[in-house]
Design a protein around this motif. Structure first.
Motif, short mmCIF file in Angstrom:
data_model
loop_
_atom_site.label_atom_id
_atom_site.label_comp_id
_atom_site.label_asym_id
_atom_site.label_seq_id
_atom_site.Cartn_x
_atom_site.Cartn_y
_atom_site.Cartn_z
N TYR A 59 0.83 -1.21 0.00
CA TYR A 59 0.00 0.00 0.00
C TYR A 59 0.86 1.26 0.00
CZ TYR A 59 -3.78 -3.22 1.20
OH TYR A 59 -4.69 -4.25 1.21
N GLU A 60 1.94 1.27 0.77
CA GLU A 60 2.81 2.45 0.81
C GLU A 60 3.49 2.66 -0.54
OE1 GLU A 60 5.30 1.79 4.24
OE2 GLU A 60 3.76 2.60 5.60
N ARG A 61 3.92 1.60 -1.20
CA ARG A 61 4.53 1.74 -2.54
C ARG A 61 3.52 2.25 -3.56
NH1 ARG A 61 6.74 -2.90 -0.68
NH2 ARG A 61 5.37 -4.26 -1.91
N ARG A 66 -0.35 6.73 5.76
CA ARG A 66 -1.00 6.49 7.05
C ARG A 66 -1.62 7.78 7.55
NH1 ARG A 66 2.79 3.80 11.39
NH2 ARG A 66 3.07 2.45 9.59
N THR A 67 -2.90 7.72 7.89
CA THR A 67 -3.60 8.91 8.39
C THR A 67 -4.01 8.78 9.85
OG1 THR A 67 -5.76 8.11 7.64
CG2 THR A 67 -4.50 9.47 6.10
N GLN A 68 -4.14 7.55 10.32
CA GLN A 68 -4.51 7.32 11.73
C GLN A 68 -3.84 6.06 12.23
OE1 GLN A 68 -8.73 7.19 12.43
NE2 GLN A 68 -9.14 8.88 11.05
N GLU A 69 -3.61 6.04 13.53
CA GLU A 69 -3.06 4.85 14.18
C GLU A 69 -3.83 4.63 15.47
OE1 GLU A 69 1.09 3.45 16.31
OE2 GLU A 69 1.22 4.70 14.54
N TYR A 80 -5.04 3.91 6.27
CA TYR A 80 -4.26 4.46 5.16
C TYR A 80 -5.21 5.08 4.16
CZ TYR A 80 0.31 2.46 6.28
OH TYR A 80 1.52 2.18 6.86
N ALA A 81 -4.77 6.13 3.48
CA ALA A 81 -5.61 6.79 2.48
C ALA A 81 -4.77 7.15 1.26
CB ALA A 81 -6.24 8.05 3.06
N LEU A 82 -5.43 7.16 0.13
CA LEU A 82 -4.83 7.57 -1.14
C LEU A 82 -5.75 8.63 -1.74
CD1 LEU A 82 -2.67 6.90 -3.42
CD2 LEU A 82 -4.49 5.50 -4.40
N PRO A 83 -5.33 9.91 -1.72
CA PRO A 83 -6.15 10.96 -2.35
C PRO A 83 -6.10 10.84 -3.87
CG PRO A 83 -4.55 11.87 -0.80
CD PRO A 83 -4.18 10.45 -1.03
#
Length: 93
Positions: A59-61, A66-69, A80-83
């Motif tokens: 997901y990071e690649r 990461r938006t929250q933990e 995790y979010a992808l704008p």
């Protein structure tokens, strides 16, 4: 950041062990992103945890951030979010 109502959510992406390592999970995740974009979502979000380090790396690649933990039952979980605005190639498919 928080999860917004205009966001799509990706839930439970899995590949059978015999088929892992072939890029199938990435193709499935990319298709989720494309469909969310085509549906007008401003972002796509997912929840993952420390139990899935290979998925987290994928997901990071792909550009998810990461938006929250949070912690639950003594384990770390992340949102995790992808704008979509930052990744127009997903929307062009």
């Amino acid at each position: 950041d928080r999860v917004e109502w205009a966001w799509a959510m990706m839930r439970m992406l899995a590949v059978a062990p015999a088929f892992r390592g072939r890029g199938i999970a990435r193709m499935l995740a990319q298709e989720c992103v494309v469909r969310a974009s085509n549906d007008g979502a401003t972002a796509i979000a997912l929840q993952t945890s420390e139990l899935t380090p290979i998925a987290v790396g994928m997901y990071e690649r792909m550009g998810f951030r990461r938006t929250q933990e949070f912690e639950l039952y003594k384990r770390k979980y992340w949102i995790y979010a992808l704008p979509m605005a930052l990744f127009p190639p997903y929307a062009e498919r």
